[in-house]
Design a protein around this motif. Structure first.
Motif, PDB file in Angstrom:
ATOM      1  N   SER A 149      54.131  -1.579   8.158  1.00  0.00           N
ATOM      2  CA  SER A 149      53.295  -0.572   8.808  1.00  0.00           C
ATOM      3  C   SER A 149      54.177   0.463   9.470  1.00  0.00           C
ATOM      4  O   SER A 149      53.715   1.552   9.791  1.00  0.00           O
ATOM      5  CB  SER A 149      52.335  -1.209   9.813  1.00  0.00           C
ATOM      6  N   GLY A 150      55.451   0.136   9.668  1.00  0.00           N
ATOM      7  CA  GLY A 150      56.377   1.096  10.237  1.00  0.00           C
ATOM      8  C   GLY A 150      57.642   0.443  10.752  1.00  0.00           C
ATOM      9  O   GLY A 150      57.878  -0.745  10.521  1.00  0.00           O
ATOM     10  N   LEU A 151      58.434   1.239  11.441  1.00  0.00           N
ATOM     11  CA  LEU A 151      59.685   0.780  12.043  1.00  0.00           C
ATOM     12  C   LEU A 151      59.631   1.073  13.530  1.00  0.00           C
ATOM     13  O   LEU A 151      59.031   2.058  13.961  1.00  0.00           O
ATOM     14  CB  LEU A 151      60.880   1.504  11.416  1.00  0.00           C
ATOM     15  N   VAL A 152      60.274   0.215  14.313  1.00  0.00           N
ATOM     16  CA  VAL A 152      60.301   0.397  15.761  1.00  0.00           C
ATOM     17  C   VAL A 152      61.696   0.047  16.283  1.00  0.00           C
ATOM     18  O   VAL A 152      62.356  -0.833  15.732  1.00  0.00           O
ATOM     19  CB  VAL A 152      59.203  -0.456  16.444  1.00  0.00           C
ATOM     20  N   MET A 153      62.132   0.767  17.305  1.00  0.00           N
ATOM     21  CA  MET A 153      63.418   0.481  17.935  1.00  0.00           C
ATOM     22  C   MET A 153      63.195  -0.467  19.112  1.00  0.00           C
ATOM     23  O   MET A 153      62.348  -0.213  19.972  1.00  0.00           O
ATOM     24  CB  MET A 153      64.088   1.765  18.440  1.00  0.00           C
ATOM     25  N   VAL A 154      63.954  -1.562  19.133  1.00  0.00           N
ATOM     26  CA  VAL A 154      63.911  -2.517  20.235  1.00  0.00           C
ATOM     27  C   VAL A 154      65.356  -2.819  20.624  1.00  0.00           C
ATOM     28  O   VAL A 154      66.101  -3.398  19.834  1.00  0.00           O
ATOM     29  CB  VAL A 154      63.192  -3.828  19.835  1.00  0.00           C
ATOM     30  N   ASN A 155      65.743  -2.393  21.810  1.00  0.00           N
ATOM     31  CA  ASN A 155      67.113  -2.634  22.290  1.00  0.00           C
ATOM     32  C   ASN A 155      68.160  -2.208  21.262  1.00  0.00           C
ATOM     33  O   ASN A 155      69.034  -2.980  20.893  1.00  0.00           O
ATOM     34  CB  ASN A 155      67.320  -4.103  22.668  1.00  0.00           C
ATOM     35  N   ASP A 156      68.065  -0.993  20.764  1.00  0.00           N
ATOM     36  CA  ASP A 156      69.002  -0.426  19.788  1.00  0.00           C
ATOM     37  C   ASP A 156      68.992  -1.148  18.444  1.00  0.00           C
ATOM     38  O   ASP A 156      69.937  -1.044  17.673  1.00  0.00           O
ATOM     39  CB  ASP A 156      70.435  -0.394  20.354  1.00  0.00           C
ATOM     40  N   MET A 180      66.707  -1.638  14.903  1.00  0.00           N
ATOM     41  CA  MET A 180      65.564  -1.137  14.160  1.00  0.00           C
ATOM     42  C   MET A 180      64.874  -2.320  13.488  1.00  0.00           C
ATOM     43  O   MET A 180      65.492  -3.043  12.719  1.00  0.00           O
ATOM     44  CB  MET A 180      65.989  -0.114  13.114  1.00  0.00           C
ATOM     45  N   ILE A 181      63.603  -2.494  13.799  1.00  0.00           N
ATOM     46  CA  ILE A 181      62.848  -3.646  13.317  1.00  0.00           C
ATOM     47  C   ILE A 181      61.662  -3.159  12.493  1.00  0.00           C
ATOM     48  O   ILE A 181      60.919  -2.267  12.917  1.00  0.00           O
ATOM     49  CB  ILE A 181      62.356  -4.507  14.500  1.00  0.00           C
ATOM     50  N   GLY A 182      61.491  -3.744  11.322  1.00  0.00           N
ATOM     51  CA  GLY A 182      60.349  -3.425  10.475  1.00  0.00           C
ATOM     52  C   GLY A 182      59.130  -4.204  10.924  1.00  0.00           C
ATOM     53  O   GLY A 182      59.207  -5.413  11.159  1.00  0.00           O
ATOM     54  N   VAL A 183      58.010  -3.526  11.063  1.00  0.00           N
ATOM     55  CA  VAL A 183      56.752  -4.178  11.438  1.00  0.00           C
ATOM     56  C   VAL A 183      56.024  -4.520  10.143  1.00  0.00           C
ATOM     57  O   VAL A 183      55.530  -3.639   9.440  1.00  0.00           O
ATOM     58  CB  VAL A 183      55.890  -3.269  12.344  1.00  0.00           C
ATOM     59  N   LEU A 184      56.011  -5.801   9.811  1.00  0.00           N
ATOM     60  CA  LEU A 184      55.440  -6.264   8.545  1.00  0.00           C
ATOM     61  C   LEU A 184      53.916  -6.245   8.611  1.00  0.00           C
ATOM     62  O   LEU A 184      53.328  -6.666   9.607  1.00  0.00           O
ATOM     63  CB  LEU A 184      55.930  -7.687   8.267  1.00  0.00           C
ATOM     64  N   GLN A 185      53.280  -5.734   7.556  1.00  0.00           N
ATOM     65  CA  GLN A 185      51.811  -5.756   7.462  1.00  0.00           C
ATOM     66  C   GLN A 185      51.412  -7.068   6.809  1.00  0.00           C
ATOM     67  O   GLN A 185      51.403  -7.186   5.585  1.00  0.00           O
ATOM     68  CB  GLN A 185      51.307  -4.584   6.627  1.00  0.00           C
ATOM     69  N   LEU A 186      51.106  -8.026   7.628  1.00  0.00           N
ATOM     70  CA  LEU A 186      50.780  -9.363   7.141  1.00  0.00           C
ATOM     71  C   LEU A 186      49.603  -9.343   6.176  1.00  0.00           C
ATOM     72  O   LEU A 186      49.614 -10.030   5.159  1.00  0.00           O
ATOM     73  CB  LEU A 186      50.485 -10.275   8.336  1.00  0.00           C
ATOM     74  N   GLU A 187      48.599  -8.522   6.462  1.00  0.00           N
ATOM     75  CA  GLU A 187      47.411  -8.462   5.600  1.00  0.00           C
ATOM     76  C   GLU A 187      47.775  -7.989   4.188  1.00  0.00           C
ATOM     77  O   GLU A 187      47.209  -8.465   3.211  1.00  0.00           O
ATOM     78  CB  GLU A 187      46.350  -7.546   6.204  1.00  0.00           C
ATOM     79  N   THR A 188      48.723  -7.064   4.071  1.00  0.00           N
ATOM     80  CA  THR A 188      49.139  -6.570   2.755  1.00  0.00           C
ATOM     81  C   THR A 188      49.858  -7.667   1.983  1.00  0.00           C
ATOM     82  O   THR A 188      49.571  -7.909   0.808  1.00  0.00           O
ATOM     83  CB  THR A 188      50.064  -5.342   2.904  1.00  0.00           C
ATOM     84  N   VAL A 189      50.791  -8.354   2.648  1.00  0.00           N
ATOM     85  CA  VAL A 189      51.567  -9.418   1.991  1.00  0.00           C
ATOM     86  C   VAL A 189      50.638 -10.534   1.526  1.00  0.00           C
ATOM     87  O   VAL A 189      50.665 -10.944   0.367  1.00  0.00           O
ATOM     88  CB  VAL A 189      52.650  -9.975   2.946  1.00  0.00           C
ATOM     89  N   VAL A 190      49.796 -11.028   2.420  1.00  0.00           N
ATOM     90  CA  VAL A 190      48.890 -12.125   2.082  1.00  0.00           C
ATOM     91  C   VAL A 190      47.834 -11.658   1.085  1.00  0.00           C
ATOM     92  O   VAL A 190      47.480 -12.381   0.166  1.00  0.00           O
ATOM     93  CB  VAL A 190      48.238 -12.703   3.365  1.00  0.00           C
ATOM     94  N   GLY A 191      47.361 -10.430   1.228  1.00  0.00           N
ATOM     95  CA  GLY A 191      46.367  -9.885   0.303  1.00  0.00           C
ATOM     96  C   GLY A 191      46.879  -9.831  -1.119  1.00  0.00           C
ATOM     97  O   GLY A 191      46.166 -10.157  -2.062  1.00  0.00           O
ATOM     98  N   GLU A 192      48.157  -9.434  -1.278  1.00  0.00           N
ATOM     99  CA  GLU A 192      48.750  -9.409  -2.626  1.00  0.00           C
ATOM    100  C   GLU A 192      48.852 -10.812  -3.192  1.00  0.00           C
ATOM    101  O   GLU A 192      48.613 -11.038  -4.361  1.00  0.00           O
ATOM    102  CB  GLU A 192      50.134  -8.751  -2.587  1.00  0.00           C
ATOM    103  N   LEU A 193      49.220 -11.766  -2.342  1.00  0.00           N
ATOM    104  CA  LEU A 193      49.340 -13.163  -2.795  1.00  0.00           C
ATOM    105  C   LEU A 193      47.987 -13.666  -3.280  1.00  0.00           C
ATOM    106  O   LEU A 193      47.867 -14.187  -4.368  1.00  0.00           O
ATOM    107  CB  LEU A 193      49.857 -14.043  -1.653  1.00  0.00           C
ATOM    108  N   VAL A 194      46.969 -13.477  -2.482  1.00  0.00           N
ATOM    109  CA  VAL A 194      45.634 -13.953  -2.845  1.00  0.00           C
ATOM    110  C   VAL A 194      45.140 -13.230  -4.098  1.00  0.00           C
ATOM    111  O   VAL A 194      44.636 -13.846  -5.018  1.00  0.00           O
ATOM    112  CB  VAL A 194      44.648 -13.766  -1.679  1.00  0.00           C
ATOM    113  N   GLY A 195      45.336 -11.926  -4.164  1.00  0.00           N
ATOM    114  CA  GLY A 195      44.923 -11.143  -5.337  1.00  0.00           C
ATOM    115  C   GLY A 195      45.643 -11.595  -6.592  1.00  0.00           C
ATOM    116  O   GLY A 195      45.019 -11.794  -7.635  1.00  0.00           O
ATOM    117  N   ASP A 196      46.979 -11.799  -6.490  1.00  0.00           N
ATOM    118  CA  ASP A 196      47.751 -12.241  -7.649  1.00  0.00           C
ATOM    119  C   ASP A 196      47.339 -13.633  -8.097  1.00  0.00           C
ATOM    120  O   ASP A 196      47.226 -13.905  -9.278  1.00  0.00           O
ATOM    121  CB  ASP A 196      49.262 -12.241  -7.324  1.00  0.00           C
TER     122      ASP A 196
END
Length: 155
Positions: free
Chosen positions: A126-133, A135-151
């Protein structure tokens, strides 16, 4: 909400996230989606499963699919890493599965207003965020799980 947010009139949405690493990159998901974290165990292969599914495990009588997030995100997996763990998550749709990650790092309070969107619409992030210098990726859990269920349903 911080004093600065109150002064600016910004409605800050702070979400507690669990931060984990895949390769050198760090990612996070909401802690409320996490059921438990367990050491990685041998999985049972699932025929015709997508290439990023490493198999299934038995979690106290419940059979769960485990996704290797390194393969899913196209990152070189660290197969010989003894710190690999499965994060058991539940999506908003009630789908429970395991996410295989290289290591869990910590927890962080993420202000969702600080998340910088990524350009891809159907991205797993869903995006990237800076935490204490960092860079952390904010994972869209619904997208990952949705692809698994769909596949899994279409095959």
């Amino acid at each position: 909400m911080t004093e600065k947010d109150k002064e600016d009139g910004v409605d800050a949405k702070i979400v507690k996230m669990i931060v984990f690493a895949i390769g050198e990159q760090e990612y996070c998901i909401p802690i409320l989606s996490v059921r438990e974290i367990r050491g990685f165990e041998k999985t049972t292969a699932l025929p015709f499963a997508p290439h990023y599914v490493c198999g299934a495990i038995n979690l106290r009588g419940i059979i769960l699919t485990v996704i290797d997030l390194a393969i899913y995100l196209n990152i070189q997996p660290q197969a010989d890493n003894p710190r690999r763990v499965a994060i058991i998550v539940e999506s908003k749709n009630g789908v429970v599965c395991g996410l295989l990650v290289d290591r869990v790092i910590d927890m962080a309070d993420i202000n969702m207003n600080d998340v910088q969107a990524v350009s891809e619409e159907s991205s797993s992030l869903s995006g990237l965020v800076m935490v204490n210098d960092r860079m952390i990726g904010v994972l869209q859990l619904e997208t990952v799980v949705g692809e698994l269920v769909g596949d899994m349903v279409t095959e």
